[in-house]
Design a protein around this motif. Structure first.
Motif, mmCIF file in Angstrom:
data_model
loop_
_atom_site.group_PDB
_atom_site.id
_atom_site.type_symbol
_atom_site.label_atom_id
_atom_site.label_comp_id
_atom_site.label_asym_id
_atom_site.label_seq_id
_atom_site.Cartn_x
_atom_site.Cartn_y
_atom_site.Cartn_z
ATOM 1 N N LYS A 245 0.828 -1.212 0.000
ATOM 2 C CA LYS A 245 0.000 0.000 0.000
ATOM 3 C C LYS A 245 0.861 1.260 0.000
ATOM 4 O O LYS A 245 0.604 2.196 -0.759
ATOM 5 C CB LYS A 245 -0.936 0.013 1.212
ATOM 6 C CG LYS A 245 -2.106 -0.921 1.074
ATOM 7 C CD LYS A 245 -3.164 -0.834 2.153
ATOM 8 C CE LYS A 245 -2.876 -0.060 3.375
ATOM 9 N NZ LYS A 245 -3.904 -0.119 4.407
ATOM 10 N N LEU A 246 1.898 1.279 0.814
ATOM 11 C CA LEU A 246 2.786 2.434 0.841
ATOM 12 C C LEU A 246 3.525 2.605 -0.482
ATOM 13 O O LEU A 246 3.694 3.725 -0.978
ATOM 14 C CB LEU A 246 3.796 2.302 1.982
ATOM 15 C CG LEU A 246 3.255 2.527 3.381
ATOM 16 C CD1 LEU A 246 4.323 2.204 4.416
ATOM 17 C CD2 LEU A 246 2.768 3.952 3.548
ATOM 18 N N SER A 247 3.957 1.502 -1.068
ATOM 19 C CA SER A 247 4.664 1.563 -2.343
ATOM 20 C C SER A 247 3.767 2.081 -3.458
ATOM 21 O O SER A 247 4.191 2.909 -4.272
ATOM 22 C CB SER A 247 5.207 0.184 -2.719
ATOM 23 O OG SER A 247 6.133 -0.249 -1.765
ATOM 24 N N LEU A 248 2.539 1.583 -3.497
ATOM 25 C CA LEU A 248 1.608 2.050 -4.527
ATOM 26 C C LEU A 248 1.286 3.533 -4.353
ATOM 27 O O LEU A 248 1.229 4.284 -5.331
ATOM 28 C CB LEU A 248 0.327 1.216 -4.498
ATOM 29 C CG LEU A 248 0.463 -0.232 -4.977
ATOM 30 C CD1 LEU A 248 -0.851 -0.986 -4.761
ATOM 31 C CD2 LEU A 248 0.894 -0.281 -6.433
ATOM 32 N N SER A 249 1.093 3.958 -3.125
ATOM 33 C CA SER A 249 0.818 5.369 -2.873
ATOM 34 C C SER A 249 2.000 6.240 -3.271
ATOM 35 O O SER A 249 1.833 7.278 -3.910
ATOM 36 C CB SER A 249 0.503 5.597 -1.392
ATOM 37 O OG SER A 249 -0.620 4.880 -1.014
ATOM 38 N N SER A 250 3.206 5.820 -2.901
ATOM 39 C CA SER A 250 4.408 6.587 -3.262
ATOM 40 C C SER A 250 4.603 6.620 -4.764
ATOM 41 O O SER A 250 4.934 7.661 -5.338
ATOM 42 C CB SER A 250 5.640 5.973 -2.599
ATOM 43 O OG SER A 250 5.533 6.029 -1.211
ATOM 44 N N GLY A 251 4.408 5.482 -5.409
ATOM 45 C CA GLY A 251 4.548 5.427 -6.862
ATOM 46 C C GLY A 251 3.542 6.313 -7.567
ATOM 47 O O GLY A 251 3.880 7.020 -8.519
#
Length: 165
Positions: free
Chosen positions: A37-43
Motif C-alpha cells: 500500500k505504501l509503495s503504490l501510494s508513493s509510486g
C-alpha cells in the motif's frame, strides 16, 4: 533496469549471504500488504508529479516559439526538481547518524558536483558535434572500466567504504 534485481536475487540465492539467508519463510510475508500500500501510494504520487511535468512540456511544444519556450521550461523544471531533491534528501537524512555521515562527505560531494558539471558540458558539446557513439564508448570506459573498479578498490580493499576521513 532489471539487471540490479536479477543480480541481487542471484546474490541472495547463490550464497552471497551465507550467514543471513536461510530461505523463504512465511515471516517474510508478514505485513507485506502495508508495504504494498505504501509503495503504490508513493509510486502514484511520483507518477502524478512526473506526468504533470510531461504535460507541461507537451503543451509548451505547441507554443509560437516552441524551441525557446521548451529550453526555458526545461531549465525551470530542473531547478524546481533540485528543490524537490533537497527536500527528499532531508527526509532521508532525518536520523542523526545519516546527517553526520553526509556532513563528513560534503567536501567530496562538492568536488563531485564540480566534476559532473564539467562532464555534462563536455558531453553536451560532443553530442552536439555528432559524436554520440564516441561519447557512449568514453562513458562506458570511464564509468565501468575505471570508476566501478576504482570504487571497489577504495571502498573494500583500502577500506574507505562510503565515508572518507
Amino acid at each position: 533496469m532489471w539487471m540490479p534485481v536479477i543480480g541481487q536475487f542471484a546474490y541472495v540465492l547463490c550464497g552471497g549471504c551465507p550467514l543471513t539467508w536461510k530461505g523463504f519463510t512465511w515471516s517474510a510475508f508478514t505485513d507485506l500488504w502495508l508495504v504494498v500500500k505504501l509503495s503504490l501510494s508513493s509510486g502514484a504520487m511520483i507518477c502524478l508529479e512526473l506526468w504533470y511535468s510531461s504535460i507541461l512540456v507537451l503543451l509548451t511544444g505547441y507554443m509560437a516559439n516552441a524551441e525557446v519556450a521548451l529550453d526555458a521550461l526545461s531549465i525551470c523544471l530542473n531547478i524546481a526538481f533540485w528543490g524537490c531533491m533537497i527536500s527528499l534528501g532531508f527526509l532521508a537524512a532525518a536520523g542523526d547518524a545519516v546527517a553526520d555521515a553526509v556532513i563528513d562527505m560534503t567536501p567530496l560531494l562538492a568536488i563531485t558536483i564540480l566534476l559532473n558539471s564539467m562532464q555534462q558540458v563536455l558531453s553536451g558539446a560532443a553530442v552536439g558535434a555528432g559524436w554520440q557513439t564516441l561519447v557512449a564508448y568514453v562513458n562506458v570506459a570511464c564509468y565501468y572500466l575505471v570508476g566501478v573498479p576504482l570504487g571497489v578498490i577504495l571502498g573494500y580493499v583500502i577500506g574507505y567504504e562510503v565515508k572518507v576521513k
